[in-house]
Design an enzyme around this catalytic site. Sequence first.
Site, PDB file in Angstrom:
ATOM      1  N   ARG A   1       0.660   9.118   3.453  1.00  0.00           N
ATOM      2  CA  ARG A   1       1.627   8.031   3.525  1.00  0.00           C
ATOM      3  C   ARG A   1       3.042   8.605   3.469  1.00  0.00           C
ATOM      4  NH1 ARG A   1      -0.028   3.359  -0.702  1.00  0.00           N
ATOM      5  NH2 ARG A   1       2.173   3.560  -1.175  1.00  0.00           N
TER       6      ARG A   1
ATOM      7  N   ARG B   1      10.090   6.933  -6.280  1.00  0.00           N
ATOM      8  CA  ARG B   1       9.167   5.868  -6.700  1.00  0.00           C
ATOM      9  C   ARG B   1       8.920   5.896  -8.206  1.00  0.00           C
ATOM     10  NH1 ARG B   1       4.116   6.822  -3.185  1.00  0.00           N
ATOM     11  NH2 ARG B   1       3.352   4.817  -3.901  1.00  0.00           N
TER      12      ARG B   1
HETATM   13  P1  AMP Z   1       2.570   0.212  -2.947  1.00  0.00           P
HETATM   14  O1  AMP Z   1       1.594   0.324  -1.823  1.00  0.00           O
HETATM   15  O2  AMP Z   1       2.256  -0.905  -3.897  1.00  0.00           O
HETATM   16  O3  AMP Z   1       2.838   1.511  -3.640  1.00  0.00           O
HETATM   17  O4  AMP Z   1       3.976  -0.224  -2.259  1.00  0.00           O
HETATM   18  C1  AMP Z   1       4.592   0.585  -1.293  1.00  0.00           C
HETATM   19  C2  AMP Z   1       6.070   0.280  -1.246  1.00  0.00           C
HETATM   20  O5  AMP Z   1       6.281  -1.092  -0.874  1.00  0.00           O
HETATM   21  C3  AMP Z   1       6.822   0.431  -2.571  1.00  0.00           C
HETATM   22  O6  AMP Z   1       7.183   1.779  -2.823  1.00  0.00           O
HETATM   23  C4  AMP Z   1       8.033  -0.471  -2.334  1.00  0.00           C
HETATM   24  O7  AMP Z   1       8.958   0.147  -1.462  1.00  0.00           O
HETATM   25  C5  AMP Z   1       7.417  -1.627  -1.556  1.00  0.00           C
HETATM   26  N1  AMP Z   1       6.923  -2.680  -2.488  1.00  0.00           N
HETATM   27  C6  AMP Z   1       5.635  -3.105  -2.622  1.00  0.00           C
HETATM   28  N2  AMP Z   1       5.547  -4.089  -3.534  1.00  0.00           N
HETATM   29  C7  AMP Z   1       6.799  -4.283  -3.994  1.00  0.00           C
HETATM   30  C8  AMP Z   1       7.358  -5.152  -4.985  1.00  0.00           C
HETATM   31  N3  AMP Z   1       6.594  -6.023  -5.666  1.00  0.00           N
HETATM   32  N4  AMP Z   1       8.686  -5.078  -5.220  1.00  0.00           N
HETATM   33  C9  AMP Z   1       9.469  -4.220  -4.536  1.00  0.00           C
HETATM   34  N5  AMP Z   1       9.011  -3.369  -3.604  1.00  0.00           N
HETATM   35  C10 AMP Z   1       7.682  -3.389  -3.328  1.00  0.00           C
END
Ligand code: AMP
Length: 267
Positions: A210, A221
């Site tokens: 990713r 992150r």
């Molecule tokens: P994840 O797959 O949950 O790690 O999400 C990937 C990316 O999507 C994160 O690093 C954020 O950039 C964005 N993202 C996902 N969910 C959220 C959220 N609830 N609030 C803010 N950004 C989000």
Amino acid sequence: MTTITANRSPLCQLMGMSPLIKNDRAAWLQGPPADCSVLPAERKNPCRLVLLGAPGVGKGTQAEILTARLGACHLSTGDLFRAASKRPDCEQSPAMKAATQYMRRGDLVPDSTVWEMVRERSKCIIHCGGFILDGFPRTLGQAQSLKELMEKETLSLSAVVNYELTVDEIVGRLSGRRTCGKCKSVFNVKERPPKFEGVCDRCGGRLLQREDDRPEAIAVRLEAYDRSTAPLIQFYKDLGLLLPILAKGSPEEIAARTIDRLNALAG
Ligand code: AMP
């Protein structure tokens, strides 16, 4: 290892049962007016869970296993943003284009954009089959918006599962993670390597890293997690909803640990 037994508690009556057909999550991933290919079955005591934990603790994998066991819907905001960012340029709103840039850097998407996306999919949260929220809420503002929506609908969360792991373990998981470009199965080059390097065991698809699992994005992150998401632990502790779970071991062991704790909670 703890075994998962079926029908032990009212909270998760259908534990141990897998849905016959996999839901395509169209209502969540595409938003209105799309509908899911299979609607989750209505339940008397649906599971309404939030999964918390730093990026890389395995929330997505746990959400998939728990979804299959509990019959609830897997609602991941990360999946939602990834799906939206793959749409043709002309179908993307300016807010969505900006959100993609935040994602690439590993930064959090602004609350207003996130809530706009979740609010227009609120039927997925209200649905009586229950849900497993993965990656949402990620800030106190988002948690407050979710709380207000649920209160308005006279719904309450069953629990907030907080997956715990040390920073070193988290970095190892994130940098080693590879996802199948086709079926989205997740591997880890060290902990859960595929049989053949770069090839998905399940469908033969190509395994990809990713964009936000690259070292520069990982640091951003983790910093965003410490600053914005970690305070949710206290928020949900104060509400009496927090369930800390050690995220060590195989995905099945962690899921069994989670389900045992959920069962204990339900009495
Ligand atoms: P994840 O797959 O949950 O790690 O999400 C990937 C990316 O999507 C994160 O690093 C954020 O950039 C964005 N993202 C996902 N969910 C959220 C959220 N609830 N609030 C803010 N950004 C989000």
